[in-house]
Enzyme design. Structure first.
Site, PDB file in Angstrom:
ATOM      1  N   MET A  30      41.698  42.440  42.543  1.00 37.90           N
ATOM      2  CA  MET A  30      42.031  43.263  43.712  1.00 37.90           C
ATOM      3  C   MET A  30      42.882  42.467  44.705  1.00 37.90           C
ATOM      4  SD  MET A  30      38.931  45.874  44.311  1.00 37.90           S
ATOM      5  CE  MET A  30      37.891  44.808  45.282  1.00 37.90           C
ATOM      6  N   HIS A  37      40.051  33.352  41.075  1.00 39.53           N
ATOM      7  CA  HIS A  37      40.959  34.197  40.286  1.00 39.53           C
ATOM      8  C   HIS A  37      41.878  33.312  39.420  1.00 39.53           C
ATOM      9  CE1 HIS A  37      40.331  36.877  43.958  1.00 39.53           C
ATOM     10  NE2 HIS A  37      39.993  37.697  42.981  1.00 39.53           N
ATOM     11  N   LYS A 149      30.900  35.429  38.649  1.00 40.82           N
ATOM     12  CA  LYS A 149      30.563  35.709  40.060  1.00 40.82           C
ATOM     13  C   LYS A 149      30.050  37.139  40.206  1.00 40.82           C
ATOM     14  CE  LYS A 149      31.454  35.961  44.679  1.00 40.82           C
ATOM     15  NZ  LYS A 149      31.821  37.340  44.821  1.00 40.82           N
TER      16      LYS A 149
HETATM   17  P1  AMP Z   1      38.135  40.771  42.662  1.00 42.39           P
HETATM   18  O1  AMP Z   1      39.562  40.544  43.060  1.00 42.39           O
HETATM   19  O2  AMP Z   1      37.148  40.349  43.690  1.00 42.39           O
HETATM   20  O3  AMP Z   1      37.890  42.150  42.109  1.00 42.39           O
HETATM   21  O4  AMP Z   1      37.874  39.782  41.438  1.00 42.39           O
HETATM   22  C1  AMP Z   1      38.686  39.810  40.281  1.00 42.39           C
HETATM   23  C2  AMP Z   1      38.037  38.967  39.227  1.00 42.39           C
HETATM   24  O5  AMP Z   1      37.912  37.626  39.698  1.00 42.39           O
HETATM   25  C3  AMP Z   1      36.622  39.447  38.868  1.00 42.39           C
HETATM   26  O6  AMP Z   1      36.437  39.349  37.468  1.00 42.39           O
HETATM   27  C4  AMP Z   1      35.751  38.471  39.612  1.00 42.39           C
HETATM   28  O7  AMP Z   1      34.478  38.286  39.024  1.00 42.39           O
HETATM   29  C5  AMP Z   1      36.577  37.192  39.527  1.00 42.39           C
HETATM   30  N1  AMP Z   1      36.170  36.253  40.576  1.00 42.39           N
HETATM   31  C6  AMP Z   1      36.059  36.516  41.898  1.00 42.39           C
HETATM   32  N2  AMP Z   1      35.601  35.434  42.551  1.00 42.39           N
HETATM   33  C7  AMP Z   1      35.399  34.478  41.618  1.00 42.39           C
HETATM   34  C8  AMP Z   1      34.914  33.136  41.665  1.00 42.39           C
HETATM   35  N3  AMP Z   1      34.536  32.560  42.799  1.00 42.39           N
HETATM   36  N4  AMP Z   1      34.839  32.439  40.508  1.00 42.39           N
HETATM   37  C9  AMP Z   1      35.217  33.028  39.339  1.00 42.39           C
HETATM   38  N5  AMP Z   1      35.678  34.286  39.223  1.00 42.39           N
HETATM   39  C10 AMP Z   1      35.772  35.003  40.346  1.00 42.39           C
END
Ligand code: AMP
Length: 284
Positions: A30, A37, A149
């Site tokens: 997102m 990420h 996460k």
């Molecule tokens: P988001 O942009 O928050 O929807 O996250 C996109 C992807 O990045 C999802 O698969 C999350 O689980 C992963 N993600 C977010 N934060 C972390 C983190 N601290 N460590 C590893 N993966 C992450």
């Protein structure tokens, strides 16, 4: 690195790779990208001929009173992060491209969607599953990378992929943390200085829980209670849930036995933070 905004342009950009039978890795996000990420992108780049990152703030996964309108964005920074990680293609659609007014299809995953995040955010996982299924259909990846996460999310996506026989291998990558243990999250930006200082209790509570389980505690409520006590040392913390559950079902069905997941959701002011850790009960 190419950036495309439409489904048609994405398909054209990937057509050669598909004809060549090249492996396509996919990282849905997102945006407001951070090192968590980037770690997913790096894993994909190392394992696939082509890596696609999507940047799309998915309205379907936000509840009515959640932070859709204020969700942080930084398109220039995001593109730098993708470029540095070696990403080949960024798909950054507008909402109208993904979500026409007459869209009538929802992908609803049962079972593992129901507890924890599913109970606190009732339409959340249907929103996630619908958009991930749609993105899988658009990108056609061989492999897709998610962060541990969002542990429950990875379980929901894995379940959906199996149930719908989607030809995608789903990977859960390790949680990337700040030096003091706070899990990196786009939502950490909402924290005030005091909240940020106290937010380390999430990780501390998880470590307390891991220690208990690994020293023989199998009563989930006792583990949860110790974790709650740790979180409650932070005056600004407001607990949403604290759970010690079987890692796959996420529902307690007796004494903890085998792989356990500890999961917490805690509000600090405007920010709702989630974190988790895995551990195993000791063999008896
Ligand atoms: P988001 O942009 O928050 O929807 O996250 C996109 C992807 O990045 C999802 O698969 C999350 O689980 C992963 N993600 C977010 N934060 C972390 C983190 N601290 N460590 C590893 N993966 C992450």
């Amino acid at each position: 690195m190419r950036v495309v905004n439409t489904v048609a342009d994405l398909r054209t950009a990937l057509s050669e790779a598909r004809l060549d039978g090249a492996s396509i890795g996919f990282v849905p996000t997102m945006g407001f990208l951070h090192a968590g990420h980037a770690s997913l992108m790096e894993v994909s780049v190392a394992a696939n001929a082509v890596t696609v990152v999507s940047i799309y703030v998915n309205p379907l996964q936000f509840g009515a009173h959640e932070d859709l309108a204020s969700y942080p964005t930084d398109r220039a920074g995001d593109l730098r992060t993708c470029e540095a990680a070696g990403v080949d293609l960024v798909f950054a659609p507008e909402a109208e491209e993904m979500h026409t007014a007459d869209m009538s299809t929802t992908v609803a995953v049962g079972g593992v969607s129901s507890p924890l995040e599913g109970a606190s955010r009732p339409s959340h996982f249907a929103g996630v599953a619908t958009i991930v299924a749609k993105l899988f259909s658009i990108v056609g990846p061989c492999r897709a990378y998610f962060g541990a996460k969002d542990w429950q999310q990875t379980q929901v996506v894995a379940r959906m992929t199996i149930d719908l026989s989607l030809p995608v291998e789903v990977f859960a990558c390790p949680i990337i943390r700040e030096p003091d243990g706070l899990a990196m999250s786009s939502r950490n930006i909402y924290l005030t200085t005091d909240e940020r200082a106290q937010a380390t209790v999430l990780r501390q509570a998880l470590l307390v829980g891991v220690e208990l389980v690994e020293s023989g505690e199998t009563d989930a409520t006792r583990v949860e209670s110790a974790m709650r006590d740790t979180i409650n040392t932070a005056s600004l913390a407001e607990i949403d849930y604290v759970a010690a559950v079987p890692a796959q079902t996420l529902v307690v069905d007796g004494p903890l036995d085998g792989d356990v997941r500890l999961l917490v959701a805690v509000r600090f002011g405007k920010a709702r933070l989630i974190d988790n850790a895995g551990c195993r009960t000791i063999e008896t």
